[in-house]
Design a protein around this motif. Sequence first.
Motif, PDB file in Angstrom:
ATOM      1  N   LEU A  18      32.144  49.394  40.890  1.00 21.17           N
ATOM      2  CA  LEU A  18      32.631  48.198  40.209  1.00 21.17           C
ATOM      3  C   LEU A  18      32.613  46.976  41.128  1.00 21.17           C
ATOM      4  CD1 LEU A  18      35.658  49.746  38.289  1.00 21.17           C
ATOM      5  CD2 LEU A  18      33.528  48.903  37.285  1.00 21.17           C
ATOM      6  N   GLY A  19      32.408  47.196  42.429  1.00 18.90           N
ATOM      7  CA  GLY A  19      32.353  46.093  43.382  1.00 18.90           C
ATOM      8  C   GLY A  19      33.703  45.505  43.727  1.00 18.90           C
ATOM      9  N   ALA A  24      43.216  47.084  46.156  1.00 17.35           N
ATOM     10  CA  ALA A  24      43.676  45.969  45.324  1.00 17.35           C
ATOM     11  C   ALA A  24      43.752  46.335  43.846  1.00 17.35           C
ATOM     12  CB  ALA A  24      42.743  44.773  45.502  1.00 17.35           C
ATOM     13  N   THR A  25      43.312  47.528  43.483  1.00 17.84           N
ATOM     14  CA  THR A  25      43.330  47.952  42.081  1.00 17.84           C
ATOM     15  C   THR A  25      44.719  48.470  41.710  1.00 17.84           C
ATOM     16  OG1 THR A  25      42.590  50.187  42.629  1.00 17.84           O
ATOM     17  CG2 THR A  25      40.882  48.559  42.106  1.00 17.84           C
ATOM     18  N   PRO A  26      45.024  48.535  40.417  1.00 17.79           N
ATOM     19  CA  PRO A  26      46.325  49.069  39.985  1.00 17.79           C
ATOM     20  C   PRO A  26      46.493  50.545  40.373  1.00 17.79           C
ATOM     21  CG  PRO A  26      45.191  47.994  38.163  1.00 17.79           C
ATOM     22  CD  PRO A  26      44.222  48.068  39.297  1.00 17.79           C
ATOM     23  N   GLU A  48      41.765  42.624  32.340  1.00 19.45           N
ATOM     24  CA  GLU A  48      42.108  41.390  33.061  1.00 19.45           C
ATOM     25  C   GLU A  48      42.210  41.618  34.570  1.00 19.45           C
ATOM     26  OE1 GLU A  48      42.509  37.616  34.019  1.00 19.45           O
ATOM     27  OE2 GLU A  48      41.953  38.338  32.046  1.00 19.45           O
ATOM     28  N   TRP A  49      42.796  42.755  35.001  1.00 18.03           N
ATOM     29  CA  TRP A  49      42.946  42.993  36.442  1.00 18.03           C
ATOM     30  C   TRP A  49      41.587  43.096  37.136  1.00 18.03           C
ATOM     31  CZ3 TRP A  49      40.728  47.270  38.567  1.00 18.03           C
ATOM     32  CH2 TRP A  49      40.486  48.375  37.738  1.00 18.03           C
ATOM     33  N   LEU A  50      40.605  43.681  36.452  1.00 16.08           N
ATOM     34  CA  LEU A  50      39.270  43.819  37.034  1.00 16.08           C
ATOM     35  C   LEU A  50      38.552  42.463  37.068  1.00 16.08           C
ATOM     36  CD1 LEU A  50      37.008  45.512  38.201  1.00 16.08           C
ATOM     37  CD2 LEU A  50      36.373  46.182  35.879  1.00 16.08           C
TER      38      LEU A  50
END
Length: 125
Positions: A18-19, A24-26, A48-50
């Motif tokens: 996903l780059g 930093a991801t949930p 939205e988070w991505l």
Amino acid sequence: MRTPKPQTMKPQTAAKKLGVLLSATPAEFQEGDLSRTELNDLQENPPEWLAELRRNGPHPRPEVARRLGVSTSGLARNGVTEPLTTAQIKALLEEMPPWLEAERATHAQVRAEEARLKAKRREQA
């Protein structure tokens, strides 16, 4: 007849595809494996988070290198080892320190040489 188990990948692999930076991801993304179908859905319809991570970072080294127009080795040679945000990348591009200018030139030369060799191989084939 059994239905085959869907192929899954670890969160680190999914984040790389996903780059985005895994840290930093949930938490729910970091804790479970993803199927290819789930990954495809994230790519086609990013939550939205991505979208926010892709827009503002922090970005992993390959993405930082791509946005700066240098190689990941060029980043390492110049002490850029931490993830950078989009704002930090823009600031570096505006400041254009000598190391960045030199690395961009080197990277452009390498790309041009790779393209020349590829064209030459195509001609010979």
